[in-house]
Design a protein around this motif. Structure first.
Motif, PDB file in Angstrom:
ATOM      1  N   ASN A 119       0.684  -0.748  -0.194  1.00 18.05           N
ATOM      2  CA  ASN A 119       0.002   0.447   0.142  1.00 18.05           C
ATOM      3  C   ASN A 119       0.595   0.910   0.437  1.00 18.05           C
ATOM      4  O   ASN A 119       0.978   1.408   1.355  1.00 18.05           O
ATOM      5  CB  ASN A 119      -0.975  -0.070   1.554  1.00 18.05           C
ATOM      6  N   ILE A 170       6.936  -2.043   5.101  1.00 18.76           N
ATOM      7  CA  ILE A 170       5.440  -2.014   5.271  1.00 18.76           C
ATOM      8  C   ILE A 170       5.211  -3.415   5.577  1.00 18.76           C
ATOM      9  O   ILE A 170       4.902  -4.014   4.797  1.00 18.76           O
ATOM     10  CB  ILE A 170       4.502  -1.241   4.824  1.00 18.76           C
ATOM     11  N   GLN A 222      -0.122   3.798   2.665  1.00 19.48           N
ATOM     12  CA  GLN A 222       1.042   3.693   3.824  1.00 19.48           C
ATOM     13  C   GLN A 222       2.368   3.898   3.776  1.00 19.48           C
ATOM     14  O   GLN A 222       2.823   3.880   5.551  1.00 19.48           O
ATOM     15  CB  GLN A 222      -0.001   2.636   4.026  1.00 19.48           C
ATOM     16  N   THR A 268       0.179  -4.188   8.846  1.00 20.86           N
ATOM     17  CA  THR A 268      -0.660  -3.274   8.590  1.00 20.86           C
ATOM     18  C   THR A 268      -2.026  -3.813   9.545  1.00 20.86           C
ATOM     19  O   THR A 268      -2.531  -2.562   9.859  1.00 20.86           O
ATOM     20  CB  THR A 268      -1.557  -3.871   6.859  1.00 20.86           C
ATOM     21  N   GLU A 294      -4.827  -1.042  10.763  1.00 15.46           N
ATOM     22  CA  GLU A 294      -5.969  -0.885  10.663  1.00 15.46           C
ATOM     23  C   GLU A 294      -7.057  -1.495  11.433  1.00 15.46           C
ATOM     24  O   GLU A 294      -7.776  -0.542  11.605  1.00 15.46           O
ATOM     25  CB  GLU A 294      -6.443  -1.949   9.213  1.00 15.46           C
ATOM     26  N   THR A 312       2.440  -6.445   4.926  1.00 15.37           N
ATOM     27  CA  THR A 312       0.928  -7.212   5.120  1.00 15.37           C
ATOM     28  C   THR A 312       0.513  -8.130   6.123  1.00 15.37           C
ATOM     29  O   THR A 312       0.938  -8.995   5.590  1.00 15.37           O
ATOM     30  CB  THR A 312       0.134  -7.344   3.820  1.00 15.37           C
TER      31      THR A 312
END
Length: 279
Positions: free
Chosen positions: A77, A111, A80, A131, A135, A113
């Motif tokens: 992302n 980052i 992000q 993430t 989130e 995921t």
């Protein structure tokens, strides 16, 4: 039988304390950071060199990134990635307040995921943010700065090197001492449990508290509200499960942590107010 068990436990405790004292004499006493406004002044005992720990971290970090890239879970992302790296760019210059050399570390920020609400910083400034943390917590920039400041603080204080040094020395002493004293595998295992209960876990809780305090100062100096560390842990409490008993946990209890963060976030508020004026 109960009397024999009590004597055994007393012996193991005495044996461990002797081993720990000997271990300390084999280590170099260092102060990895300056105290900062939060006043971190604890001396640390190191057996391993910073160079060998940092070299291991570089290799491990590269391996983690390679594995995540193969799974399609690395920096997926772009928004992000930009957000997290922008926060890091503000935090990293503030490390000079604790150790000027850290500003020149080869920092990396990536980052991963994953549904896990997690982040970490390896020795030498190798950072990963999951993430799930962003989130699940619907995390604000101030809260994210608190997390990243906390993880950066572990690297500044070289907590990984301290734990590895402690385990290396004490593990050797326990093995040698158990053989000499003839306590056998059961006694050796008991000594290891005594080590974890008397020093291993409390020291880990000390590391967490130090990282919390340094983290709020880094955030404040970077212009992020240090009080966000409190709301962060309140959110973590909402998504987390039951906690282990306090004396058997490597982390402070949530109540103790929030109480300590309340005190130290207020202590660094002048730094935050000053930083806002210059931005």
């Amino acid at each position: 039988m109960a009397y024999q068990m009590q004597r055994s436990h007393q012996f193991l405790s005495r044996f461990f304390l002797i081993a720990a004292a000997l271990a300390l004499t084999a280590c170099e006493s260092v102060q990895t950071t300056q105290g900062g406004a939060v006043g971190i002044t604890r001396q640390q005992s190191m057996m391993l060199s910073a160079q060998e720990v940092d070299a291991s971290a570089v290799k491990e970090y590269a391996q983690v990134l390679d594995e995540q890239k193969k799974k399609g879970a690395l920096n997926q992302n772009a928004a992000q990635v930009r957000r997290v790296r922008a926060i890091a760019d503000r935090l990293i210059p503030q490390t000079a307040a604790f150790r000027p050399d850290a500003v020149k570390w080869k920092w990396e920020v990536n980052i991963i995921t994953s549904p896990e609400a997690n982040a970490w910083c390896m020795p030498g400034g190798k950072i990963a943010v999951y993430t799930g943390l962003i989130e699940k917590l619907k995390i604000t920039d101030d809260e994210l700065a608190a997390v990243m400041g906390h993880e950066i603080a572990h690297a500044l204080r070289e907590h990984a090197r301290e734990r590895a040094s402690e385990q290396a020395v004490t593990g050797s002493l326990i093995s040698i001492g158990s053989s000499i004293l003839g306590v056998g595998e059961l006694g050796k295992q008991g000594a290891q449990y005594a080590y974890m209960g008397l020093v291993g876990l409390p020291n880990s809780r000390t590391h967490e508290t130090e990282a919390d305090r340094i983290g709020v100062e880094l955030a404040a100096r970077a212009g992020y509200d240090p009080r966000a560390a409190i709301s962060l842990w309140q959110k973590m409490a909402q998504i987390g499960g039951s906690e282990p008993m306090k004396f058997m946990s490597t982390h402070p209890s949530r109540e103790d942590r929030i109480s300590d963060l309340t005190v130290y976030s207020q202590r660094v508020m002048p730094l935050y107010e000053q930083s806002k004026k210059t931005r």
